[in-house]
Scaffold this motif. Structure first.
Motif, PDB file in Angstrom:
ATOM      1  N   HIS A   1      -9.892   4.705  -6.582  1.00 55.76           N
ATOM      2  CA  HIS A   1      -9.530   5.959  -5.911  1.00 55.76           C
ATOM      3  C   HIS A   1      -8.777   6.910  -6.835  1.00 55.76           C
ATOM      4  O   HIS A   1      -8.513   8.044  -6.461  1.00 55.76           O
ATOM      5  CB  HIS A   1      -8.647   5.680  -4.695  1.00 55.76           C
ATOM      6  CG  HIS A   1      -9.388   5.001  -3.603  1.00 55.76           C
ATOM      7  ND1 HIS A   1     -10.339   5.640  -2.867  1.00 55.76           N
ATOM      8  CD2 HIS A   1      -9.339   3.737  -3.154  1.00 55.76           C
ATOM      9  CE1 HIS A   1     -10.848   4.788  -1.990  1.00 55.76           C
ATOM     10  NE2 HIS A   1     -10.252   3.631  -2.144  1.00 55.76           N
ATOM     11  N   LEU A   2      -8.392   6.408  -7.997  1.00 56.89           N
ATOM     12  CA  LEU A   2      -7.547   7.209  -8.888  1.00 56.89           C
ATOM     13  C   LEU A   2      -8.375   7.811 -10.012  1.00 56.89           C
ATOM     14  O   LEU A   2      -9.372   7.237 -10.446  1.00 56.89           O
ATOM     15  CB  LEU A   2      -6.441   6.309  -9.483  1.00 56.89           C
ATOM     16  CG  LEU A   2      -5.568   5.582  -8.459  1.00 56.89           C
ATOM     17  CD1 LEU A   2      -4.596   4.644  -9.168  1.00 56.89           C
ATOM     18  CD2 LEU A   2      -4.806   6.567  -7.593  1.00 56.89           C
TER      19      LEU A   2
ATOM     20  N   CYS B   1      -1.142   2.388   6.903  1.00 56.61           N
ATOM     21  CA  CYS B   1      -1.872   1.183   6.484  1.00 56.61           C
ATOM     22  C   CYS B   1      -0.957  -0.048   6.570  1.00 56.61           C
ATOM     23  O   CYS B   1      -1.358  -1.114   7.040  1.00 56.61           O
ATOM     24  CB  CYS B   1      -2.378   1.414   5.060  1.00 56.61           C
ATOM     25  SG  CYS B   1      -3.352   0.087   4.413  1.00 56.61           S
TER      26      CYS B   1
ATOM     27  N   ALA C   1       4.480   0.594  -1.207  1.00 55.59           N
ATOM     28  CA  ALA C   1       4.745   0.657  -2.650  1.00 55.59           C
ATOM     29  C   ALA C   1       3.670   1.524  -3.290  1.00 55.59           C
ATOM     30  O   ALA C   1       2.530   1.561  -2.813  1.00 55.59           O
ATOM     31  CB  ALA C   1       4.748  -0.738  -3.276  1.00 55.59           C
ATOM     32  N   ASP C   2       4.068   2.176  -4.381  1.00 54.09           N
ATOM     33  CA  ASP C   2       3.150   3.061  -5.097  1.00 54.09           C
ATOM     34  C   ASP C   2       2.837   2.429  -6.452  1.00 54.09           C
ATOM     35  O   ASP C   2       3.742   2.227  -7.271  1.00 54.09           O
ATOM     36  CB  ASP C   2       3.832   4.434  -5.283  1.00 54.09           C
ATOM     37  CG  ASP C   2       2.969   5.419  -6.039  1.00 54.09           C
ATOM     38  OD1 ASP C   2       1.861   5.056  -6.485  1.00 54.09           O
ATOM     39  OD2 ASP C   2       3.415   6.570  -6.194  1.00 54.09           O
ATOM     40  N   ALA C   3       1.546   2.135  -6.680  1.00 49.97           N
ATOM     41  CA  ALA C   3       1.135   1.493  -7.933  1.00 49.97           C
ATOM     42  C   ALA C   3       1.466   2.359  -9.144  1.00 49.97           C
ATOM     43  O   ALA C   3       1.499   1.860 -10.269  1.00 49.97           O
ATOM     44  CB  ALA C   3      -0.362   1.195  -7.893  1.00 49.97           C
ATOM     45  N   LEU C   4       1.723   3.647  -8.921  1.00 46.14           N
ATOM     46  CA  LEU C   4       2.023   4.549 -10.038  1.00 46.14           C
ATOM     47  C   LEU C   4       3.525   4.746 -10.245  1.00 46.14           C
ATOM     48  O   LEU C   4       3.935   5.436 -11.176  1.00 46.14           O
ATOM     49  CB  LEU C   4       1.371   5.915  -9.785  1.00 46.14           C
ATOM     50  CG  LEU C   4      -0.133   5.937 -10.033  1.00 46.14           C
ATOM     51  CD1 LEU C   4      -0.769   7.142  -9.371  1.00 46.14           C
ATOM     52  CD2 LEU C   4      -0.415   5.927 -11.518  1.00 46.14           C
TER      53      LEU C   4
ATOM     54  N   GLN D   1      -6.843  -4.826  -5.269  1.00 44.50           N
ATOM     55  CA  GLN D   1      -8.202  -4.757  -4.716  1.00 44.50           C
ATOM     56  C   GLN D   1      -8.552  -3.366  -4.216  1.00 44.50           C
ATOM     57  O   GLN D   1      -7.873  -2.826  -3.346  1.00 44.50           O
ATOM     58  CB  GLN D   1      -8.303  -5.767  -3.569  1.00 44.50           C
ATOM     59  CG  GLN D   1      -9.680  -5.779  -2.935  1.00 44.50           C
ATOM     60  CD  GLN D   1      -9.894  -6.997  -2.090  1.00 44.50           C
ATOM     61  OE1 GLN D   1      -9.759  -8.116  -2.558  1.00 44.50           O
ATOM     62  NE2 GLN D   1     -10.230  -6.794  -0.831  1.00 44.50           N
ATOM     63  N   ASN D   2      -9.617  -2.821  -4.789  1.00 44.90           N
ATOM     64  CA  ASN D   2     -10.186  -1.538  -4.335  1.00 44.90           C
ATOM     65  C   ASN D   2      -9.161  -0.421  -4.286  1.00 44.90           C
ATOM     66  O   ASN D   2      -9.135   0.373  -3.355  1.00 44.90           O
ATOM     67  CB  ASN D   2     -10.841  -1.719  -2.957  1.00 44.90           C
ATOM     68  CG  ASN D   2     -11.960  -2.723  -3.007  1.00 44.90           C
ATOM     69  OD1 ASN D   2     -12.672  -2.807  -4.004  1.00 44.90           O
ATOM     70  ND2 ASN D   2     -12.126  -3.489  -1.950  1.00 44.90           N
ATOM     71  N   LEU D   3      -8.319  -0.405  -5.277  1.00 39.83           N
ATOM     72  CA  LEU D   3      -7.255   0.590  -5.355  1.00 39.83           C
ATOM     73  C   LEU D   3      -7.517   1.553  -6.505  1.00 39.83           C
ATOM     74  O   LEU D   3      -7.474   2.772  -6.339  1.00 39.83           O
ATOM     75  CB  LEU D   3      -5.920  -0.150  -5.557  1.00 39.83           C
ATOM     76  CG  LEU D   3      -4.780   0.584  -6.236  1.00 39.83           C
ATOM     77  CD1 LEU D   3      -4.246   1.654  -5.306  1.00 39.83           C
ATOM     78  CD2 LEU D   3      -3.670  -0.387  -6.588  1.00 39.83           C
TER      79      LEU D   3
ATOM     80  N   ASP E   1       0.874  -1.170   0.000  1.00 37.78           N
ATOM     81  CA  ASP E   1       0.000   0.000   0.000  1.00 37.78           C
ATOM     82  C   ASP E   1       0.909   1.217   0.000  1.00 37.78           C
ATOM     83  O   ASP E   1       2.047   1.151   0.488  1.00 37.78           O
ATOM     84  CB  ASP E   1      -0.904   0.008   1.242  1.00 37.78           C
ATOM     85  CG  ASP E   1      -2.080   0.964   1.088  1.00 37.78           C
ATOM     86  OD1 ASP E   1      -3.214   0.476   0.864  1.00 37.78           O
ATOM     87  OD2 ASP E   1      -1.872   2.193   1.196  1.00 37.78           O
TER      88      ASP E   1
ATOM     89  N   ASP F   1       0.359   3.847   1.694  1.00 40.66           N
ATOM     90  CA  ASP F   1       0.205   4.546   2.977  1.00 40.66           C
ATOM     91  C   ASP F   1       0.943   3.805   4.098  1.00 40.66           C
ATOM     92  O   ASP F   1       0.622   2.648   4.410  1.00 40.66           O
ATOM     93  CB  ASP F   1      -1.296   4.642   3.283  1.00 40.66           C
ATOM     94  CG  ASP F   1      -1.558   5.381   4.574  1.00 40.66           C
ATOM     95  OD1 ASP F   1      -0.995   6.477   4.757  1.00 40.66           O
ATOM     96  OD2 ASP F   1      -2.302   4.848   5.423  1.00 40.66           O
TER      97      ASP F   1
HETATM   98  C1  LIG Z   1     -10.286   1.314  -0.215  1.00 45.76           C
HETATM   99  S1  LIG Z   1      -8.647   1.010   0.326  1.00 45.76           S
HETATM  100  C2  LIG Z   1      -8.535  -0.722  -0.083  1.00 45.76           C
HETATM  101  C3  LIG Z   1      -7.642  -1.433   0.864  1.00 45.76           C
HETATM  102  C4  LIG Z   1      -7.538  -2.942   0.572  1.00 45.76           C
HETATM  103  N1  LIG Z   1      -6.817  -3.172  -0.679  1.00 45.76           N
HETATM  104  C5  LIG Z   1      -8.888  -3.574   0.551  1.00 45.76           C
HETATM  105  O1  LIG Z   1      -9.378  -3.965  -0.508  1.00 45.76           O
HETATM  106  O2  LIG Z   1      -9.483  -3.705   1.631  1.00 45.76           O
HETATM  107  C6  LIG Z   1      -7.643   1.751  -0.942  1.00 45.76           C
HETATM  108  C7  LIG Z   1      -6.172   1.722  -0.611  1.00 45.76           C
HETATM  109  O3  LIG Z   1      -5.440   2.122  -1.763  1.00 45.76           O
HETATM  110  C8  LIG Z   1      -4.271   2.761  -1.298  1.00 45.76           C
HETATM  111  N2  LIG Z   1      -3.685   3.520  -2.410  1.00 45.76           N
HETATM  112  C9  LIG Z   1      -4.129   4.668  -2.971  1.00 45.76           C
HETATM  113  N3  LIG Z   1      -3.327   5.047  -3.976  1.00 45.76           N
HETATM  114  C10 LIG Z   1      -2.353   4.109  -4.062  1.00 45.76           C
HETATM  115  C11 LIG Z   1      -1.208   3.948  -4.905  1.00 45.76           C
HETATM  116  N4  LIG Z   1      -0.913   4.838  -5.875  1.00 45.76           N
HETATM  117  N5  LIG Z   1      -0.429   2.873  -4.720  1.00 45.76           N
HETATM  118  C12 LIG Z   1      -0.701   1.965  -3.751  1.00 45.76           C
HETATM  119  N6  LIG Z   1      -1.759   2.058  -2.916  1.00 45.76           N
HETATM  120  C13 LIG Z   1      -2.575   3.121  -3.066  1.00 45.76           C
HETATM  121  C14 LIG Z   1      -4.766   3.630  -0.154  1.00 45.76           C
HETATM  122  O4  LIG Z   1      -3.720   4.021   0.707  1.00 45.76           O
HETATM  123  C15 LIG Z   1      -5.790   2.683   0.505  1.00 45.76           C
HETATM  124  O5  LIG Z   1      -5.232   1.961   1.586  1.00 45.76           O
END
Ligand SMILES: C[S@@+](CC[C@H](N)C(=O)[O-])C[C@H]1O[C@@H](n2cnc3c(N)ncnc32)[C@H](O)[C@@H]1O
Length: 139
Positions: A91-92, A10, A66-69, A86-88, A5, A7
């Motif tokens: 948010h983008l 987290c 780690a940063d997915a971007l 999952q659920n990432l 993640d 964060d």
């Molecule tokens: C809704 S939560 C989902 C957490 C978990 N994967 C789940 O499904 O329960 C979204 C997560 O994406 C992470 N996130 C946002 N942008 C990200 C990025 N660029 N790279 C990695 N993680 C990221 C946030 O910090 C957050 O913890």
């Protein structure tokens, strides 16, 4: 098994493996429970009223930021046969979601499986077809 993640808080929480009942039992966005009683029994011990991930499971999982971007993501974490995102992506913004999807696809070994939850369906469909995935399914 490795979990990532962006964060740090987290990641620290995941490393602790300890969740209060409201954290562990939090419903998903549609209000449905996120785990069955069977899953909870198999995954957690109850200690001091908290849900604590069983030690034999914790031994097999490491967490790191780690940063997915990040263009260097593949060099940082390598490739795998099974990847969950999952659920990432939801948010983008669309452009960033596409870039993150491309970056995540670079983590896949040949014939690997990618599980994606929480993404705009047309984006998923277009990006998956572009990559010539042999099979994709929704559910
Ligand atoms: C809704 S939560 C989902 C957490 C978990 N994967 C789940 O499904 O329960 C979204 C997560 O994406 C992470 N996130 C946002 N942008 C990200 C990025 N660029 N790279 C990695 N993680 C990221 C946030 O910090 C957050 O913890």
């Amino acid at each position: 098994m490795r979990g990532y993640d962006i964060d740090d808080a987290c990641i620290e929480k995941a490393r602790s493996g300890r969740y209060t009942p409201p954290e562990a039992l939090q419903p998903d966005l549609s209000g449905k429970p996120t785990m069955t009683a069977e899953f909870a029994d198999a995954t957690f011990d109850i200690e001091d009223g908290c849900y604590v991930v069983k030690s034999d499971l914790r031994r097999r999982v490491v967490f790191a930021p780690a940063d997915a971007l990040d263009p260097g993501l593949k060099d940082q974490i390598g490739t795998s046969d099974i990847v969950y995102a999952q659920n990432l992506l939801l948010h983008l913004r669309p452009r960033a979601a596409k870039a993150a999807f491309r970056n995540i696809c670079r983590l896949l070994n040949p014939k690997a499986a990618l599980f994606v939850a929480g993404v705009d369906l047309p984006l998923l469909q277009a990006q998956t077809r572009k990559r010539g995935s042999s099979r994709w399914t929704t559910g």
